[in-house]
Design a protein around this motif. Structure first.
Motif, PDB file in Angstrom:
ATOM      1  N   GLY A   9    -132.516   7.288 -66.832  1.00 58.71           N
ATOM      2  CA  GLY A   9    -131.934   7.512 -68.150  1.00 58.71           C
ATOM      3  C   GLY A   9    -130.498   7.993 -68.050  1.00 58.71           C
ATOM      4  N   LEU A  24    -137.405   9.018 -71.522  1.00 59.57           N
ATOM      5  CA  LEU A  24    -138.111   8.268 -70.474  1.00 59.57           C
ATOM      6  C   LEU A  24    -139.109   9.128 -69.691  1.00 59.57           C
ATOM      7  CD1 LEU A  24    -135.375   5.845 -69.034  1.00 59.57           C
ATOM      8  CD2 LEU A  24    -137.197   5.362 -70.680  1.00 59.57           C
ATOM      9  N   LEU A  73    -132.161   8.963 -73.567  1.00 60.48           N
ATOM     10  CA  LEU A  73    -133.119   8.414 -72.603  1.00 60.48           C
ATOM     11  C   LEU A  73    -133.382   9.377 -71.448  1.00 60.48           C
ATOM     12  CD1 LEU A  73    -132.028   4.660 -72.329  1.00 60.48           C
ATOM     13  CD2 LEU A  73    -133.994   5.600 -73.549  1.00 60.48           C
TER      14      LEU A  73
END
Length: 340
Positions: free
Chosen positions: A167, A185, A181
């Motif tokens: 990420g 993630l 992210l």
């Protein structure tokens, strides 16, 4: 960079401090949600196809819910207060990783073993494994701890680290709009792994309802498990040099090549095979789950009898691996500072 800093700070804190049991924990919330969804869908679906479909729905709901919650929490708490946002994200990262807790639980078994109390050793082991422990010998208990620590190095440390790092790299390459992210993630990974731990069994009760979770967990762990094995081999390489005994590294590589796919899971055998070679012993083998014998092939060619101290040695190896991962993070952070 503040999101990346929260990730690194949470990762470092997990190096020193296990989960604080008195505080609310992310994984416990995930577990309760999975538990109640399973109860709900079992009331609705009774057939095998229905349970298979309900397992798919459990996976979709949890991935969307927890991924969305991570995104919204990260985004709006920072808008409310920058310092509060950092603290919240830092604390979530601390709870995502499991090294200190894994060491704590494995060392509880270690201390019971060296005390000579086999019943307490079995009881302590039952807290960290899914197999039946009531008839295990001391050697089998030690092997079970070694297998668990080796496997969970990937599940509890490397996999969430890798997804947070991915990420971070995506955000670095493609811009600030992907910054969330870094948290989203690893949160999604964590809920997938939690679903697999709770319902991803192959017995009659969970085979259908847990199928989707088990398959998805195999997919998301595919790269982390192999990366974990290479990190272990990297650390063992330097241990072999320091000990002036290159056979340690050679055995580990040979066991990895030969036995990494022996495990019923395509991923668990990656790290376990390396560790079997390192200790020059055999791991895995037959085990009882929920009162039923499950036949498993052994991993490793060695004949060494594992000792309680090997648990300490393995925890030290995983800590060295942790440092390697942290160095990688600092390198990425340095590159990011140079580019930005």
């Amino acid at each position: 960079m503040i999101h990346y800093s929260a990730f690194i700070c949470g990762f470092i804190l997990d190096f020193f401090l296990r989960d604080i049991q008195e505080l609310p924990h992310l994984v416990r919330f995930m577990g309760k949600g999975i538990f109640y969804l399973e109860i709900f869908f079992r009331k609705i679906f009774k057939t095998d196809i229905g349970l298979l479909f309900s397992g798919f729905l459990i996976v979709v709901f949890n991935v969307l819910f927890w991924g969305g919650m991570a995104y919204l929490t990260d985004k709006y708490i920072y808008r409310l207060n920058y310092i509060l946002g950092f603290i919240a994200e830092f604390f979530l990262f601390f709870q995502i990783f499991a090294k200190a807790s894994l060491k704590y639980e494995s060392m509880k078994v270690y201390y019971e073993i060296i005390s000579g109390d086999i019943d307490k050793s079995r009881s302590a082991l039952s807290m960290i494994v899914g197999r039946d422990t009531m008839f295990l010998s001391f050697e089998q208990i030690i092997k079970a701890v070694i297998e668990t620590v080796a496997e969970n190095m990937s599940d509890g440390i490397v996999a969430p680290w890798l997804y947070a790092t991915i990420g971070s790299i995506i955000a670095l390459l493609f811009g600030e709009q992907f910054i969330y992210l870094i948290l989203v993630l690893p949160i999604i990974y964590k809920v997938i792994n939690t679903m697999d731990s709770m319902i991803g069994y192959k017995d009659k009760k969970y085979f259908y309802i847990g199928k989707a979770a088990a398959v998805l967990d195999d997919i998301v762990n595919f790269i982390p498990a192999r990366f974990s094995a290479f990190i272990l081999l990297f650390v063992i390489f330097f241990i072999a040099i320091l000990k002036n005994n290159f056979n340690i590294f050679t055995r580990s590589v040979k066991a990895f090549i030969k036995y990494r796919y022996v495990h019923s899971s395509p991923n668990a055998g990656q790290t376990e095979s390396v560790i079997a070679g390192f200790f020059d012993t055999k791991l895995l083998g037959d085990a009882f789950y929920f009162g039923k014998l499950v036949k498993k092939q052994s991993i490793g060619d060695g004949e060494n009898i594992v000792k309680a101290h090997d648990i300490v040695v393995l925890n030290n190896i995983t800590y060295l691996s942790y440092i390697v991962l942290l160095i990688i993070n600092f390198i990425i952070g340095g590159i990011a500072c140079f580019i930005l």
